[in-house]
Design a protein around this motif. Sequence first.
Motif, PDB file in Angstrom:
ATOM      1  N   LEU A 153      23.281  -6.664  -1.388  1.00  0.00           N
ATOM      2  CA  LEU A 153      22.940  -5.529  -0.532  1.00  0.00           C
ATOM      3  C   LEU A 153      21.951  -4.590  -1.231  1.00  0.00           C
ATOM      4  O   LEU A 153      21.007  -4.094  -0.615  1.00  0.00           O
ATOM      5  N   PHE A 154      22.158  -4.357  -2.513  1.00  0.00           N
ATOM      6  CA  PHE A 154      21.267  -3.487  -3.277  1.00  0.00           C
ATOM      7  C   PHE A 154      19.863  -4.088  -3.346  1.00  0.00           C
ATOM      8  O   PHE A 154      18.866  -3.396  -3.138  1.00  0.00           O
ATOM      9  N   MET A 155      19.746  -5.389  -3.600  1.00  0.00           N
ATOM     10  CA  MET A 155      18.440  -6.046  -3.670  1.00  0.00           C
ATOM     11  C   MET A 155      17.748  -6.010  -2.312  1.00  0.00           C
ATOM     12  O   MET A 155      16.531  -5.803  -2.233  1.00  0.00           O
ATOM     13  N   THR A 156      18.504  -6.188  -1.248  1.00  0.00           N
ATOM     14  CA  THR A 156      17.941  -6.123   0.096  1.00  0.00           C
ATOM     15  C   THR A 156      17.408  -4.723   0.371  1.00  0.00           C
ATOM     16  O   THR A 156      16.316  -4.552   0.930  1.00  0.00           O
ATOM     17  N   PHE A 157      18.175  -3.719  -0.031  1.00  0.00           N
ATOM     18  CA  PHE A 157      17.781  -2.325   0.131  1.00  0.00           C
ATOM     19  C   PHE A 157      16.469  -2.034  -0.613  1.00  0.00           C
ATOM     20  O   PHE A 157      15.542  -1.441  -0.057  1.00  0.00           O
ATOM     21  N   ILE A 158      16.356  -2.460  -1.848  1.00  0.00           N
ATOM     22  CA  ILE A 158      15.146  -2.237  -2.653  1.00  0.00           C
ATOM     23  C   ILE A 158      13.953  -2.989  -2.061  1.00  0.00           C
ATOM     24  O   ILE A 158      12.845  -2.446  -1.944  1.00  0.00           O
ATOM     25  N   LEU A 159      14.137  -4.247  -1.694  1.00  0.00           N
ATOM     26  CA  LEU A 159      13.043  -5.032  -1.119  1.00  0.00           C
ATOM     27  C   LEU A 159      12.539  -4.431   0.189  1.00  0.00           C
ATOM     28  O   LEU A 159      11.343  -4.462   0.476  1.00  0.00           O
ATOM     29  N   TYR A 160      13.450  -3.876   0.985  1.00  0.00           N
ATOM     30  CA  TYR A 160      13.043  -3.220   2.230  1.00  0.00           C
ATOM     31  C   TYR A 160      12.051  -2.096   1.929  1.00  0.00           C
ATOM     32  O   TYR A 160      11.007  -1.978   2.567  1.00  0.00           O
ATOM     33  N   PHE A 161      12.372  -1.254   0.935  1.00  0.00           N
ATOM     34  CA  PHE A 161      11.476  -0.146   0.603  1.00  0.00           C
ATOM     35  C   PHE A 161      10.167  -0.626  -0.004  1.00  0.00           C
ATOM     36  O   PHE A 161       9.111  -0.035   0.248  1.00  0.00           O
ATOM     37  N   VAL A 162      10.179  -1.679  -0.789  1.00  0.00           N
ATOM     38  CA  VAL A 162       8.940  -2.213  -1.359  1.00  0.00           C
ATOM     39  C   VAL A 162       8.017  -2.687  -0.235  1.00  0.00           C
ATOM     40  O   VAL A 162       6.827  -2.355  -0.200  1.00  0.00           O
ATOM     41  N   PHE A 163       8.547  -3.437   0.706  1.00  0.00           N
ATOM     42  CA  PHE A 163       7.724  -3.924   1.816  1.00  0.00           C
ATOM     43  C   PHE A 163       7.269  -2.778   2.718  1.00  0.00           C
ATOM     44  O   PHE A 163       6.147  -2.780   3.220  1.00  0.00           O
ATOM     45  N   GLU A 164       8.109  -1.792   2.905  1.00  0.00           N
ATOM     46  CA  GLU A 164       7.743  -0.642   3.737  1.00  0.00           C
ATOM     47  C   GLU A 164       6.568   0.124   3.131  1.00  0.00           C
ATOM     48  O   GLU A 164       5.617   0.473   3.824  1.00  0.00           O
ATOM     49  N   VAL A 165       6.603   0.366   1.848  1.00  0.00           N
ATOM     50  CA  VAL A 165       5.531   1.109   1.184  1.00  0.00           C
ATOM     51  C   VAL A 165       4.236   0.301   1.160  1.00  0.00           C
ATOM     52  O   VAL A 165       3.147   0.842   1.345  1.00  0.00           O
ATOM     53  N   GLN A 166       4.312  -0.996   0.958  1.00  0.00           N
ATOM     54  CA  GLN A 166       3.112  -1.826   0.900  1.00  0.00           C
ATOM     55  C   GLN A 166       2.457  -2.016   2.263  1.00  0.00           C
ATOM     56  O   GLN A 166       1.237  -2.128   2.360  1.00  0.00           O
ATOM     57  N   SER A 167       3.240  -2.052   3.319  1.00  0.00           N
ATOM     58  CA  SER A 167       2.683  -2.354   4.634  1.00  0.00           C
ATOM     59  C   SER A 167       2.334  -1.114   5.443  1.00  0.00           C
ATOM     60  O   SER A 167       1.513  -1.195   6.358  1.00  0.00           O
ATOM     61  N   ASN A 168       2.893   0.027   5.145  1.00  0.00           N
ATOM     62  CA  ASN A 168       2.646   1.230   5.920  1.00  0.00           C
ATOM     63  C   ASN A 168       1.421   1.965   5.375  1.00  0.00           C
ATOM     64  O   ASN A 168       1.343   2.268   4.195  1.00  0.00           O
ATOM     65  N   SER A 169       0.458   2.260   6.246  1.00  0.00           N
ATOM     66  CA  SER A 169      -0.768   2.929   5.804  1.00  0.00           C
ATOM     67  C   SER A 169      -0.537   4.403   5.463  1.00  0.00           C
ATOM     68  O   SER A 169      -1.408   5.052   4.893  1.00  0.00           O
ATOM     69  N   LYS A 170       0.611   4.922   5.810  1.00  0.00           N
ATOM     70  CA  LYS A 170       0.936   6.314   5.479  1.00  0.00           C
ATOM     71  C   LYS A 170       1.028   6.513   3.969  1.00  0.00           C
ATOM     72  O   LYS A 170       0.714   7.576   3.449  1.00  0.00           O
ATOM     73  N   TYR A 171       1.437   5.472   3.239  1.00  0.00           N
ATOM     74  CA  TYR A 171       1.566   5.541   1.793  1.00  0.00           C
ATOM     75  C   TYR A 171       0.293   4.984   1.173  1.00  0.00           C
ATOM     76  O   TYR A 171       0.042   3.789   1.232  1.00  0.00           O
ATOM     77  N   ASP A 172      -0.494   5.874   0.584  1.00  0.00           N
ATOM     78  CA  ASP A 172      -1.772   5.474   0.005  1.00  0.00           C
ATOM     79  C   ASP A 172      -1.551   5.068  -1.449  1.00  0.00           C
ATOM     80  O   ASP A 172      -1.115   5.865  -2.259  1.00  0.00           O
ATOM     81  N   ASN A 173      -1.835   3.823  -1.781  1.00  0.00           N
ATOM     82  CA  ASN A 173      -1.632   3.348  -3.148  1.00  0.00           C
ATOM     83  C   ASN A 173      -2.932   2.759  -3.700  1.00  0.00           C
ATOM     84  O   ASN A 173      -2.985   1.630  -4.126  1.00  0.00           O
ATOM     85  N   ASP A 174      -3.965   3.598  -3.683  1.00  0.00           N
ATOM     86  CA  ASP A 174      -5.263   3.198  -4.228  1.00  0.00           C
ATOM     87  C   ASP A 174      -5.270   3.353  -5.734  1.00  0.00           C
ATOM     88  O   ASP A 174      -4.462   4.069  -6.309  1.00  0.00           O
ATOM     89  N   LEU A 175      -6.239   2.712  -6.362  1.00  0.00           N
ATOM     90  CA  LEU A 175      -6.443   2.890  -7.794  1.00  0.00           C
ATOM     91  C   LEU A 175      -7.002   4.281  -8.060  1.00  0.00           C
ATOM     92  O   LEU A 175      -7.658   4.879  -7.208  1.00  0.00           O
ATOM     93  N   VAL A 176      -6.768   4.798  -9.229  1.00  0.00           N
ATOM     94  CA  VAL A 176      -7.292   6.108  -9.595  1.00  0.00           C
ATOM     95  C   VAL A 176      -8.808   6.053  -9.687  1.00  0.00           C
ATOM     96  O   VAL A 176      -9.505   6.932  -9.211  1.00  0.00           O
ATOM     97  N   VAL A 177      -9.343   5.008 -10.257  1.00  0.00           N
ATOM     98  CA  VAL A 177     -10.783   4.807 -10.386  1.00  0.00           C
ATOM     99  C   VAL A 177     -11.120   3.488  -9.707  1.00  0.00           C
ATOM    100  O   VAL A 177     -10.450   2.490  -9.919  1.00  0.00           O
ATOM    101  N   GLU A 178     -12.178   3.488  -8.904  1.00  0.00           N
ATOM    102  CA  GLU A 178     -12.530   2.288  -8.148  1.00  0.00           C
ATOM    103  C   GLU A 178     -12.842   1.093  -9.056  1.00  0.00           C
ATOM    104  O   GLU A 178     -12.306   0.032  -8.882  1.00  0.00           O
ATOM    105  N   GLU A 179     -13.742   1.285  -9.993  1.00  0.00           N
ATOM    106  CA  GLU A 179     -14.134   0.194 -10.885  1.00  0.00           C
ATOM    107  C   GLU A 179     -13.517   0.455 -12.248  1.00  0.00           C
ATOM    108  O   GLU A 179     -14.187   0.905 -13.182  1.00  0.00           O
ATOM    109  N   TYR A 180     -12.250   0.157 -12.369  1.00  0.00           N
ATOM    110  CA  TYR A 180     -11.466   0.521 -13.545  1.00  0.00           C
ATOM    111  C   TYR A 180     -12.038  -0.074 -14.831  1.00  0.00           C
ATOM    112  O   TYR A 180     -12.222   0.630 -15.808  1.00  0.00           O
TER     113      TYR A 180
END
Length: 149
Positions: free
Chosen positions: A15-42
């Motif tokens: 149940l705990f792993m399912t709970f964590i995986l749900y949030f990982v997929f939610e953050v990766q797929s939802n455009s509301k959460y912006d997870n860009d790199l700090v610098v474009e060409e690192y």
Amino acid sequence: MKINWGTGIVIAFALFMTFILYFVFEVQSNSKYDNDLVVEEYYKHDTHFQEEMARIQNAHDLQHKPVIKYNDQGVTVTFPATFESDKIKGNVLLYRPSNKKFDFDTQLALNNSSLLIPQKKLIKGRWDVNMEWQYEGKKYLTKEVIYVN
């Protein structure tokens, strides 16, 4: 049906792993959460690190340093009177760590040895100010963190 303690632990982990995986997929797929790199060409940015450190050291070695501070009118960059304003060239990058959409760049156009970035361009929160400038052929880099209220 009776569940022993070993089965209960396995169910709890599942149940705990399912709970964590749900949030990982939610953050990766939802455009509301912006997870860009700090610098474009690192990696390209990283190759100039030593040059950047030399410019920071040049600024640190100055006897009279420029001052970057926030006040009611906005962000003020003030150079000491020992510098001739017309010989200073460069730009000021205001970087917003929380959202790159608010980042902007301003050329150093000094008026009485100072530059004012108006309050209306800034939103509340943390800003990283990187000022790259050149005076009499020598390059400098000044970094400051300011908080806008």
